[in-house]
Design a protein around this motif. Structure first.
Motif, PDB file in Angstrom:
ATOM      1  N   ASN A  29     -44.129 -56.280 -44.738  1.00 33.44           N
ATOM      2  CA  ASN A  29     -44.950 -55.899 -45.883  1.00 33.44           C
ATOM      3  C   ASN A  29     -44.181 -54.992 -46.850  1.00 33.44           C
ATOM      4  O   ASN A  29     -43.450 -54.105 -46.429  1.00 33.44           O
ATOM      5  CB  ASN A  29     -46.190 -55.151 -45.382  1.00 33.44           C
ATOM      6  N   ASP A  30     -44.398 -55.220 -48.143  1.00 30.57           N
ATOM      7  CA  ASP A  30     -43.891 -54.301 -49.151  1.00 30.57           C
ATOM      8  C   ASP A  30     -44.772 -54.418 -50.392  1.00 30.57           C
ATOM      9  O   ASP A  30     -45.350 -55.479 -50.653  1.00 30.57           O
ATOM     10  CB  ASP A  30     -42.436 -54.598 -49.517  1.00 30.57           C
ATOM     11  N   LEU A  31     -44.864 -53.344 -51.129  1.00 31.34           N
ATOM     12  CA  LEU A  31     -45.670 -53.314 -52.343  1.00 31.34           C
ATOM     13  C   LEU A  31     -44.980 -54.019 -53.510  1.00 31.34           C
ATOM     14  O   LEU A  31     -45.632 -54.607 -54.373  1.00 31.34           O
ATOM     15  CB  LEU A  31     -45.981 -51.857 -52.712  1.00 31.34           C
ATOM     16  N   ASP A  32     -43.664 -54.023 -53.503  1.00 31.00           N
ATOM     17  CA  ASP A  32     -42.874 -54.586 -54.600  1.00 31.00           C
ATOM     18  C   ASP A  32     -42.711 -56.106 -54.425  1.00 31.00           C
ATOM     19  O   ASP A  32     -42.113 -56.559 -53.448  1.00 31.00           O
ATOM     20  CB  ASP A  32     -41.498 -53.907 -54.607  1.00 31.00           C
ATOM     21  N   PRO A  33     -43.229 -56.898 -55.356  1.00 28.50           N
ATOM     22  CA  PRO A  33     -43.098 -58.354 -55.242  1.00 28.50           C
ATOM     23  C   PRO A  33     -41.643 -58.830 -55.149  1.00 28.50           C
ATOM     24  O   PRO A  33     -41.355 -59.817 -54.460  1.00 28.50           O
ATOM     25  CB  PRO A  33     -43.764 -58.887 -56.514  1.00 28.50           C
ATOM     26  N   ALA A  34     -40.731 -58.158 -55.814  1.00 31.86           N
ATOM     27  CA  ALA A  34     -39.310 -58.541 -55.744  1.00 31.86           C
ATOM     28  C   ALA A  34     -38.767 -58.330 -54.327  1.00 31.86           C
ATOM     29  O   ALA A  34     -37.968 -59.133 -53.833  1.00 31.86           O
ATOM     30  CB  ALA A  34     -38.495 -57.741 -56.751  1.00 31.86           C
ATOM     31  N   ALA A  35     -39.208 -57.260 -53.660  1.00 35.69           N
ATOM     32  CA  ALA A  35     -38.782 -57.015 -52.281  1.00 35.69           C
ATOM     33  C   ALA A  35     -39.320 -58.091 -51.346  1.00 35.69           C
ATOM     34  O   ALA A  35     -38.610 -58.560 -50.451  1.00 35.69           O
ATOM     35  CB  ALA A  35     -39.248 -55.635 -51.824  1.00 35.69           C
ATOM     36  N   VAL A  36     -40.556 -58.509 -51.565  1.00 36.62           N
ATOM     37  CA  VAL A  36     -41.150 -59.560 -50.731  1.00 36.62           C
ATOM     38  C   VAL A  36     -40.392 -60.876 -50.921  1.00 36.62           C
ATOM     39  O   VAL A  36     -40.119 -61.592 -49.950  1.00 36.62           O
ATOM     40  CB  VAL A  36     -42.648 -59.725 -51.043  1.00 36.62           C
ATOM     41  N   GLN A  37     -40.022 -61.180 -52.149  1.00 38.72           N
ATOM     42  CA  GLN A  37     -39.228 -62.394 -52.392  1.00 38.72           C
ATOM     43  C   GLN A  37     -37.877 -62.302 -51.688  1.00 38.72           C
ATOM     44  O   GLN A  37     -37.399 -63.271 -51.097  1.00 38.72           O
ATOM     45  CB  GLN A  37     -39.023 -62.626 -53.899  1.00 38.72           C
ATOM     46  N   LEU A  38     -37.264 -61.130 -51.730  1.00 38.34           N
ATOM     47  CA  LEU A  38     -35.996 -60.926 -51.038  1.00 38.34           C
ATOM     48  C   LEU A  38     -36.168 -61.089 -49.527  1.00 38.34           C
ATOM     49  O   LEU A  38     -35.303 -61.670 -48.856  1.00 38.34           O
ATOM     50  CB  LEU A  38     -35.433 -59.544 -51.374  1.00 38.34           C
ATOM     51  N   ALA A  39     -37.286 -60.615 -48.982  1.00 39.68           N
ATOM     52  CA  ALA A  39     -37.571 -60.797 -47.552  1.00 39.68           C
ATOM     53  C   ALA A  39     -37.684 -62.284 -47.224  1.00 39.68           C
ATOM     54  O   ALA A  39     -37.119 -62.748 -46.217  1.00 39.68           O
ATOM     55  CB  ALA A  39     -38.839 -60.050 -47.158  1.00 39.68           C
ATOM     56  N   HIS A  40     -38.389 -63.045 -48.057  1.00 42.83           N
ATOM     57  CA  HIS A  40     -38.471 -64.504 -47.866  1.00 42.83           C
ATOM     58  C   HIS A  40     -37.068 -65.116 -47.858  1.00 42.83           C
ATOM     59  O   HIS A  40     -36.751 -65.940 -46.996  1.00 42.83           O
ATOM     60  CB  HIS A  40     -39.298 -65.153 -48.980  1.00 42.83           C
ATOM     61  N   ASP A  41     -36.243 -64.723 -48.808  1.00 42.35           N
ATOM     62  CA  ASP A  41     -34.874 -65.248 -48.901  1.00 42.35           C
ATOM     63  C   ASP A  41     -34.061 -64.898 -47.657  1.00 42.35           C
ATOM     64  O   ASP A  41     -33.348 -65.746 -47.113  1.00 42.35           O
ATOM     65  CB  ASP A  41     -34.166 -64.704 -50.143  1.00 42.35           C
ATOM     66  N   ASN A  42     -34.170 -63.656 -47.197  1.00 40.70           N
ATOM     67  CA  ASN A  42     -33.413 -63.235 -46.012  1.00 40.70           C
ATOM     68  C   ASN A  42     -33.869 -63.959 -44.752  1.00 40.70           C
ATOM     69  O   ASN A  42     -33.049 -64.299 -43.888  1.00 40.70           O
ATOM     70  CB  ASN A  42     -33.518 -61.719 -45.823  1.00 40.70           C
ATOM     71  N   ILE A  43     -35.152 -64.201 -44.642  1.00 40.24           N
ATOM     72  CA  ILE A  43     -35.668 -64.951 -43.487  1.00 40.24           C
ATOM     73  C   ILE A  43     -35.093 -66.361 -43.486  1.00 40.24           C
ATOM     74  O   ILE A  43     -34.645 -66.870 -42.458  1.00 40.24           O
ATOM     75  CB  ILE A  43     -37.211 -64.949 -43.499  1.00 40.24           C
ATOM     76  N   ARG A  44     -35.084 -66.992 -44.658  1.00 36.87           N
ATOM     77  CA  ARG A  44     -34.528 -68.342 -44.764  1.00 36.87           C
ATOM     78  C   ARG A  44     -33.023 -68.340 -44.481  1.00 36.87           C
ATOM     79  O   ARG A  44     -32.531 -69.151 -43.696  1.00 36.87           O
ATOM     80  CB  ARG A  44     -34.796 -68.902 -46.168  1.00 36.87           C
ATOM     81  N   LEU A  45     -32.286 -67.418 -45.091  1.00 30.68           N
ATOM     82  CA  LEU A  45     -30.833 -67.367 -44.921  1.00 30.68           C
ATOM     83  C   LEU A  45     -30.413 -67.063 -43.481  1.00 30.68           C
ATOM     84  O   LEU A  45     -29.375 -67.532 -43.021  1.00 30.68           O
ATOM     85  CB  LEU A  45     -30.220 -66.326 -45.864  1.00 30.68           C
TER      86      LEU A  45
END
Length: 106
Positions: free
Chosen positions: A36-52
């Motif tokens: 969880n994070d409040l910042d939408p950009a951080a959440v997108q980065l988390a999605h990217d890191n999970i995929r990578l």
């Protein structure tokens, strides 16, 4: 979501999700991590890191939200299910990580 025995973790201030990925890779018995994070950009980065990092997406869930709201929405009492031999169905977390990623230190 049906109850699955194991550890449920909330990474409440997750930023890029890297700590959550490390938890999943290094701690046996985890069935779910909320990233969880409040910042939408951080959440997108988390999605990217999970995929990578090719993480099992059935056990890790990035989401954008206020940490306090997430905690309150998951604070129900334990319930019991006779079909599961009275094992508790829980919405609550076993572990809550509140350490903000990249926090300042003296």
């Amino acid at each position: 979501r049906p109850f699955i025995p194991g550890i449920k973790i909330l990474d409440a201030l997750a930023a890029s999700g890297l700590r959550s990925i490390r938890y999943l890779n290094e701690i046996p018995g985890i069935n779910q991590i909320i990233v969880n994070d409040l910042d939408p950009a951080a959440v997108q980065l988390a999605h990217d890191n999970i995929r990578l990092n090719q993480v099992d997406v059935s056990r890790i869930q990035p989401q954008q939200g206020d940490a306090i709201s997430v905690l309150y929405s998951n604070r129900q009492e334990m319930q019991f299910d006779k079909k599961l031999n009275n094992q508790a169905r829980r919405k609550q977390f076993d572990v809550i990580d509140l350490d903000p990623y990249g926090s300042a230190s003296p």
